[in-house]
Design an enzyme around this catalytic site. Structure first.
Site, PDB file in Angstrom:
ATOM      1  N   TYR A 150       0.808  -1.223   0.000  1.00 33.96           N
ATOM      2  CA  TYR A 150       0.000   0.000   0.000  1.00 33.96           C
ATOM      3  C   TYR A 150       0.839   1.270   0.000  1.00 33.96           C
ATOM      4  O   TYR A 150       0.308   2.363  -0.161  1.00 33.96           O
ATOM      5  CB  TYR A 150      -0.938   0.017   1.209  1.00 33.96           C
ATOM      6  CG  TYR A 150      -2.139  -0.847   0.991  1.00 33.96           C
ATOM      7  CD1 TYR A 150      -1.996  -2.226   1.008  1.00 33.96           C
ATOM      8  CD2 TYR A 150      -3.388  -0.307   0.742  1.00 33.96           C
ATOM      9  CE1 TYR A 150      -3.078  -3.046   0.793  1.00 33.96           C
ATOM     10  CE2 TYR A 150      -4.475  -1.127   0.520  1.00 33.96           C
ATOM     11  CZ  TYR A 150      -4.316  -2.481   0.548  1.00 33.96           C
ATOM     12  OH  TYR A 150      -5.384  -3.285   0.326  1.00 33.96           O
ATOM     13  N   LYS A 216       2.405 -14.074   6.046  1.00 34.88           N
ATOM     14  CA  LYS A 216       2.666 -15.053   4.978  1.00 34.88           C
ATOM     15  C   LYS A 216       4.175 -15.245   4.894  1.00 34.88           C
ATOM     16  O   LYS A 216       4.779 -15.196   3.809  1.00 34.88           O
ATOM     17  CB  LYS A 216       2.049 -14.512   3.676  1.00 34.88           C
ATOM     18  CG  LYS A 216       2.017 -15.471   2.533  1.00 34.88           C
ATOM     19  CD  LYS A 216       1.028 -16.605   2.689  1.00 34.88           C
ATOM     20  CE  LYS A 216       1.185 -17.595   1.565  1.00 34.88           C
ATOM     21  NZ  LYS A 216       0.506 -18.875   1.814  1.00 34.88           N
ATOM     22  N   ASP A 270      -3.299 -17.765   4.866  1.00 37.32           N
ATOM     23  CA  ASP A 270      -4.318 -18.633   4.251  1.00 37.32           C
ATOM     24  C   ASP A 270      -4.981 -19.521   5.289  1.00 37.32           C
ATOM     25  O   ASP A 270      -6.204 -19.714   5.272  1.00 37.32           O
ATOM     26  CB  ASP A 270      -3.724 -19.466   3.100  1.00 37.32           C
ATOM     27  CG  ASP A 270      -2.330 -19.983   3.384  1.00 37.32           C
ATOM     28  OD1 ASP A 270      -1.507 -19.196   3.872  1.00 37.32           O
ATOM     29  OD2 ASP A 270      -2.063 -21.158   3.139  1.00 37.32           O
ATOM     30  N   ASP A 294      -6.613  -6.139   4.811  1.00 28.77           N
ATOM     31  CA  ASP A 294      -7.672  -5.698   3.910  1.00 28.77           C
ATOM     32  C   ASP A 294      -8.589  -6.876   3.587  1.00 28.77           C
ATOM     33  O   ASP A 294      -9.821  -6.812   3.742  1.00 28.77           O
ATOM     34  CB  ASP A 294      -7.022  -5.144   2.633  1.00 28.77           C
ATOM     35  CG  ASP A 294      -8.003  -4.419   1.749  1.00 28.77           C
ATOM     36  OD1 ASP A 294      -9.148  -4.230   2.174  1.00 28.77           O
ATOM     37  OD2 ASP A 294      -7.617  -4.054   0.622  1.00 28.77           O
TER      38      ASP A 294
END
Ligand code: NAI
Length: 413
Positions: A150, A216, A270, A294
């Site tokens: 971002y 992640k 995930d 997000d």
């Protein structure tokens, strides 16, 4: 305006009995939901504290209203007022038309360094949901608001900088196609530490029992993986007394969290989506990077019945901006039918942030009672078998009518 300015000490507001709070009505449905929000918040404060406390609302201008009156969508005076008064609330704003202009929301977040995007997601009984047990989810997501992809460091395919970066990478032995756009993901130790600190402090203040770092890092070792590493380091340095790791929970405490402690665990992004659906009650506070946050915020909001009622806040060390998470809904603007819950519940977050927890509890319970009675705005009514459809202002009046002064504070999980 009459009233006093909220001061900050060590990142926390010191709330006077009559704080001045600026509000931006917002575009589209903004004025309707902003009126409803102030009506409900004032009633809750009045019921909780009588005449001892009061919010002194102070209108400041942004968006279409500012453009019409001052020729600019975000006047300098508005920015100065938001900074001076520290805590404010805003309705949704139209994204500026015409390419190249930054969104007003992003501008405000960056201008005030509002590094935590805070999104509580909980179920309100009666709201239509696609899952069997939406009530199992009650989580507050702390999403890093300033870094990650971002930060907007991107280079178009074929642009001079994209070519330069690809040439540099080729020199270093990376084999990348020429027709490639390039984006750079950044995550700093400073950015990680302040976000994770805010999430843990929130869990302590709100007596929540689990903080989960979501990342992640198995794939992106030096950004997402570093976020986890730096987050764990910060917790060990500053919160060792209160935080218990998942390993210690089992090896030292037989799987039972000791009284007064908070579990600090971590999950891969995930797996988090999977577990939010299958083991929703295992989550309480999530600390995560911008893009994960997000996705997770919206997925979690969908689980409890949609974005229409999800509140949000952008919080920094000396400034906090509470806002609806939806847009300006131009298709229904001016019709008096918008659901004010997202902005209203953002206002409730603001009361909690100010330490006015009794008023926050009154407003939350009244919203819950109103929805449970199936007296709702059209967006919710159309998914209910039987309901009474209310206008925005009638819904706000119904919430006020359902307010009850609680006898004592109830605990949180
Ligand atoms: P939107 O959220 O305004 O509308 C999407 C759909 O949800 C519409 O059908 C709308 O009627 C409905 N909806 C939204 N809020 C509602 C409410 N409170 N009650 C009942 N129905 C509601 O998203 P859209 O159409 O993509 O964006 C419209 C404008 O809002 C754009 O200019 C966009 O840039 C801006 N926007 C501003 C945001 C902000 O200020 N934080 C966030 C998202 C969009």
């Amino acid at each position: 305006p009459a009233g006093e300015v909220i001061q900050f000490k060590e990142g926390k507001p010191i709330t006077p009995v009559q704080p001045i709070i600026p509000f931006i009505e917002g575009d589209g449905i903004g004025p309707e939901i902003s009126d409803a929000t102030r009506l409900v918040l004032d009633a809750a404060v009045s019921l909780a504290y009588g005449s001892a406390r009061r919010i002194n609302w102070f209108e400041v201008f942004a968006g279409d209203k500012a453009r019409q009156q001052f020729g600019k969508p975000l006047p300098d005076d508005t920015l100065a007022a938001l900074r001076h008064f520290g805590v404010s609330i805003k309705g949704p704003l139209n994204a500026p038309t015409g390419g190249g202009m930054r969104s007003l929301n992003v501008t405000m977040r960056q201008h005030f360094d509002l590094y935590s995007c805070v999104r509580p997601v909980r179920y309100f009984s009666g709201v239509p949901s696609v899952v069997k047990r939406p009530q199992d989810l009650d989580v507050v997501i702390f999403r890093e608001n300033a870094e990650d992809v971002y930060a907007g460091i991107e280079f178009e395919m074929g642009s001079p900088l994209a070519k330069k970066i690809l040439a540099l990478l080729a020199e270093e032995g990376y084999d990348i196609r020429e027709d490639t756009g390039v984006g750079i993901k950044i995550m700093s130790r400073t950015g990680t530490r302040r976000l994770v600190r805010a999430a843990i402090q929130f869990a302590i203040d709100q007596q929540r029992k689990v903080v989960t770092i979501v990342h992640k890092g198995n794939i992106q070792k030096f950004t997402e993986g570093a976020f986890l590493k730096w987050g764990l380091e910060l917790a060990a340095e500053e919160f060792a007394e209160i935080m218990v790791s998942e390993d210690d929970l089992w090896s030292k405490h037989g799987g039972v969290l000791p009284e007064g402690k908070i579990l600090l665990n971590h999950r891969i992004a995930d797996a988090t989506f999977f577990e939010l659906l299958t083991r929703a009650n295992k989550f309480s506070v999530i600390a995560t990077m911008n893009l994960n946050g997000d996705y997770i915020s919206d997925a979690a909001a969908a689980q409890v019945g949609g974005l229409g009622i999800a509140p949000g806040a952008n919080i920094g060390d000396n400034c906090a901006l509470f806002e609806a998470t939806h847009g300006t809904a131009p298709d229904i603007a001016g019709k008096g039918i918008a659901n004010p819950c997202s902005l209203l519940l953002s206002g409730v977050m603001m009361l909690e942030y100010l330490g006015w927890t009794e008023a926050a509890e009154i407003a939350t319970k009244a919203v819950q009672k109103t929805i449970k009675a199936r007296t709702v705005t059209g967006d919710l009514a159309r998914f209910m078998k039987t309901s009474t459809k209310l206008s925005t202002s009638d819904f706000a009046q119904a919430v006020v009518g359902n307010m009850v002064k609680p006898r004592r504070r109830s605990g949180k999980k």
